[in-house]
Design a protein around this motif. Structure first.
Motif, PDB file in Angstrom:
ATOM      1  N   LYS A   7      -2.118 -18.298   2.253  1.00  0.00           N
ATOM      2  CA  LYS A   7      -1.920 -18.990   3.615  1.00  0.00           C
ATOM      3  C   LYS A   7      -1.406 -20.661   3.535  1.00  0.00           C
ATOM      4  N   TYR A   8      -2.152 -21.379   2.653  1.00  0.00           N
ATOM      5  CA  TYR A   8      -2.225 -22.650   2.797  1.00  0.00           C
ATOM      6  C   TYR A   8      -1.295 -23.367   1.592  1.00  0.00           C
ATOM      7  N   ILE A   9      -1.244 -22.351   0.286  1.00  0.00           N
ATOM      8  CA  ILE A   9      -0.507 -23.156  -0.548  1.00  0.00           C
ATOM      9  C   ILE A   9       0.634 -22.399  -1.159  1.00  0.00           C
ATOM     10  N   PHE A  10       0.477 -21.270  -1.371  1.00  0.00           N
ATOM     11  CA  PHE A  10       1.629 -20.509  -2.110  1.00  0.00           C
ATOM     12  C   PHE A  10       2.540 -19.941  -0.984  1.00  0.00           C
ATOM     13  N   LEU A  11       2.420 -19.352  -0.001  1.00  0.00           N
ATOM     14  CA  LEU A  11       3.017 -18.650   0.863  1.00  0.00           C
ATOM     15  C   LEU A  11       3.290 -19.073   2.169  1.00  0.00           C
ATOM     16  N   GLY A  12       2.212 -19.460   2.888  1.00  0.00           N
ATOM     17  CA  GLY A  12       2.278 -20.022   4.163  1.00  0.00           C
ATOM     18  C   GLY A  12       3.140 -21.273   4.410  1.00  0.00           C
ATOM     19  N   PRO A  13       2.908 -22.242   3.786  1.00  0.00           N
ATOM     20  CA  PRO A  13       3.934 -23.355   3.905  1.00  0.00           C
ATOM     21  C   PRO A  13       5.491 -23.193   3.905  1.00  0.00           C
ATOM     22  N   TRP A  14       5.885 -21.881   2.864  1.00  0.00           N
ATOM     23  CA  TRP A  14       7.374 -21.673   2.981  1.00  0.00           C
ATOM     24  C   TRP A  14       7.622 -20.928   4.223  1.00  0.00           C
ATOM     25  N   LEU A  15       6.749 -20.012   4.672  1.00  0.00           N
ATOM     26  CA  LEU A  15       7.046 -19.275   5.797  1.00  0.00           C
ATOM     27  C   LEU A  15       6.998 -20.234   7.212  1.00  0.00           C
ATOM     28  N   TRP A  16       6.257 -21.416   7.222  1.00  0.00           N
ATOM     29  CA  TRP A  16       6.451 -22.446   8.417  1.00  0.00           C
ATOM     30  C   TRP A  16       7.775 -23.049   8.104  1.00  0.00           C
ATOM     31  N   LEU A  17       8.330 -23.611   6.815  1.00  0.00           N
ATOM     32  CA  LEU A  17       9.453 -24.081   6.827  1.00  0.00           C
ATOM     33  C   LEU A  17      10.456 -23.276   7.138  1.00  0.00           C
ATOM     34  N   LEU A  18      10.694 -22.020   6.520  1.00  0.00           N
ATOM     35  CA  LEU A  18      11.835 -21.414   6.726  1.00  0.00           C
ATOM     36  C   LEU A  18      11.967 -20.697   8.133  1.00  0.00           C
ATOM     37  N   PHE A  19      10.852 -20.079   8.806  1.00  0.00           N
ATOM     38  CA  PHE A  19      11.069 -19.678   9.912  1.00  0.00           C
ATOM     39  C   PHE A  19      10.474 -20.367  11.033  1.00  0.00           C
ATOM     40  N   ARG A  20       9.858 -21.575  10.882  1.00  0.00           N
ATOM     41  CA  ARG A  20       9.437 -22.189  11.991  1.00  0.00           C
ATOM     42  C   ARG A  20       8.946 -21.394  13.247  1.00  0.00           C
ATOM     43  N   PRO A  21       7.855 -20.762  13.087  1.00  0.00           N
ATOM     44  CA  PRO A  21       7.176 -20.124  14.414  1.00  0.00           C
ATOM     45  C   PRO A  21       7.018 -20.834  15.424  1.00  0.00           C
ATOM     46  N   ARG A  22       7.456 -20.216  16.828  1.00  0.00           N
ATOM     47  CA  ARG A  22       7.196 -20.841  17.954  1.00  0.00           C
ATOM     48  C   ARG A  22       5.963 -20.417  18.440  1.00  0.00           C
ATOM     49  N   VAL A  23       4.962 -21.010  19.010  1.00  0.00           N
ATOM     50  CA  VAL A  23       3.543 -20.526  19.231  1.00  0.00           C
ATOM     51  C   VAL A  23       2.969 -21.167  20.677  1.00  0.00           C
ATOM     52  N   VAL A 156      13.518  -8.183  16.937  1.00  0.00           N
ATOM     53  CA  VAL A 156      14.796  -8.823  16.420  1.00  0.00           C
ATOM     54  C   VAL A 156      14.723  -9.613  15.093  1.00  0.00           C
ATOM     55  N   LEU A 157      13.556 -10.012  14.722  1.00  0.00           N
ATOM     56  CA  LEU A 157      13.309 -10.501  13.544  1.00  0.00           C
ATOM     57  C   LEU A 157      13.206  -9.499  12.456  1.00  0.00           C
ATOM     58  N   GLN A 158      12.807  -8.388  12.674  1.00  0.00           N
ATOM     59  CA  GLN A 158      12.774  -7.265  11.749  1.00  0.00           C
ATOM     60  C   GLN A 158      13.171  -5.952  12.374  1.00  0.00           C
ATOM     61  N   PRO A 159      14.258  -5.656  12.638  1.00  0.00           N
ATOM     62  CA  PRO A 159      14.607  -4.188  13.200  1.00  0.00           C
ATOM     63  C   PRO A 159      14.078  -3.144  12.487  1.00  0.00           C
ATOM     64  N   PRO A 160      14.012  -1.934  13.082  1.00  0.00           N
ATOM     65  CA  PRO A 160      13.562  -0.795  12.283  1.00  0.00           C
ATOM     66  C   PRO A 160      14.545  -0.389  11.192  1.00  0.00           C
ATOM     67  N   GLY A 161      13.766  -0.205   9.807  1.00  0.00           N
ATOM     68  CA  GLY A 161      14.509   0.159   8.794  1.00  0.00           C
ATOM     69  C   GLY A 161      15.100  -1.102   7.886  1.00  0.00           C
ATOM     70  N   ARG A 162      14.884  -2.378   8.565  1.00  0.00           N
ATOM     71  CA  ARG A 162      15.120  -3.485   7.841  1.00  0.00           C
ATOM     72  C   ARG A 162      13.862  -4.041   7.013  1.00  0.00           C
ATOM     73  N   LYS A 163      14.050  -4.242   5.710  1.00  0.00           N
ATOM     74  CA  LYS A 163      12.930  -4.559   4.903  1.00  0.00           C
ATOM     75  C   LYS A 163      12.478  -5.996   4.998  1.00  0.00           C
ATOM     76  N   ILE A 164      13.612  -7.017   4.784  1.00  0.00           N
ATOM     77  CA  ILE A 164      13.772  -8.440   4.658  1.00  0.00           C
ATOM     78  C   ILE A 164      13.929  -9.061   6.077  1.00  0.00           C
ATOM     79  N   PRO A 165      13.007  -9.664   6.644  1.00  0.00           N
ATOM     80  CA  PRO A 165      13.349 -10.259   8.118  1.00  0.00           C
ATOM     81  C   PRO A 165      14.449 -11.191   8.017  1.00  0.00           C
ATOM     82  N   ARG A 166      15.160 -11.223   9.112  1.00  0.00           N
ATOM     83  CA  ARG A 166      16.140 -12.233   9.369  1.00  0.00           C
ATOM     84  C   ARG A 166      15.439 -13.687   9.706  1.00  0.00           C
ATOM     85  N   LEU A 167      16.236 -14.544   9.239  1.00  0.00           N
ATOM     86  CA  LEU A 167      15.783 -16.058   9.503  1.00  0.00           C
ATOM     87  C   LEU A 167      15.914 -16.365  10.986  1.00  0.00           C
ATOM     88  N   ILE A 168      15.154 -15.821  11.784  1.00  0.00           N
ATOM     89  CA  ILE A 168      14.897 -16.027  13.035  1.00  0.00           C
ATOM     90  C   ILE A 168      13.508 -16.639  13.361  1.00  0.00           C
TER      91      ILE A 168
END
Length: 226
Positions: A7-23, A156-168
């Protein structure tokens, strides 16, 4: 340890950088103490982005098969589900619901956050479907608040059948804690549990803006498959 490293070192920071979640409303999640986080379920990525944006660990249950695979694929699958905060539950023998309930109660009684999808499965078409009463049973037996959370655009980010989410940008909205202490001692009353579940689903409908269908999603999926 794996959870926090991912969450905080290997994967999480990249997800925040690439997808920039709106919360929205993240402060509605208590900083300490047990609570249930109840979410609508639109796509597999719900189980990635919702825990990502919560400051505390959120525990889910997942079928035991995800933790017993062989080879590199099995190792990576196991690593992901451990990193996502999942606990394996044996779904054989028709005991899946009780196993999930027992695990949830244990997590809550230890003072942690437990995540659950009241619909029981992903929505087949983006609409919000009838909730199963397990979420109410957990809330009443453990005596904890329920935090409703709406995944607003995961389909919309990951429609049914899509394995890799869109960069949304994922958009996630947390609602105010729901207190059901007025029903203390009434766990097991099916009418009370249905009323509590329906109240939670109404809040999810309000938060998400999704159309509500008073039918179980699994029934719709079975009909389509048939």
């Amino acid at each position: 340890m794996v959870y926090w490293l991912l969450k905080y070192i290997f994967l999480g920071p990249w997800l925040w950088l690439l997808f920039r979640p709106r919360v929205e409303g993240r402060d509605n999640v208590p900083r300490t103490g047990a609570a249930i986080i109840a979410s609508n379920h639109l796509a597999f990525v719900d189980s990635i982005f919702m825990p990502l944006v919560v400051r505390r660990k959120v525990t889910f249950v997942a079928k035991a098969e995800y933790f017993t695979g062989k080879g590199v694929k099995g190792f990576l699958t196991r690593l992901f589900f451990v990193g996502a905060g999942c606990i394996p539950v044996d779904r054989s023998g028709g005991q899946a619901a009780q196993a999930a309930m027992d695990t949830g109660l244990r997590v809550l009684r230890e003072g942690h956050l437990f995540g659950i999808y009241p619909e029981g499965t992903r929505s087949p078409d983006g609409r919000l479907y009838r909730g199963k009463t397990g979420v109410a049973r957990l809330a009443l037996e453990a005596g904890v608040p329920v935090i409703p959370v709406a995944m607003l655009n995961a389909d919309v980010l990951q429609p049914p059948g899509r394995k890799i989410p869109r960069l949304i940008r994922p958009h996630i909205r947390f609602g105010a804690p729901m207190d059901f202490s007025r029903y203390a001692g009434m766990a097991g009353d099916r009418y009370v549990e249905r009323a509590v579940t329906d109240e939670i689903m109404f809040e999810l409908m309000t938060l998400s803006g999704r159309e509500y269908v008073d039918v179980y999603a699994q029934k719709i999926k079975a009909a389509v498959a048939g």
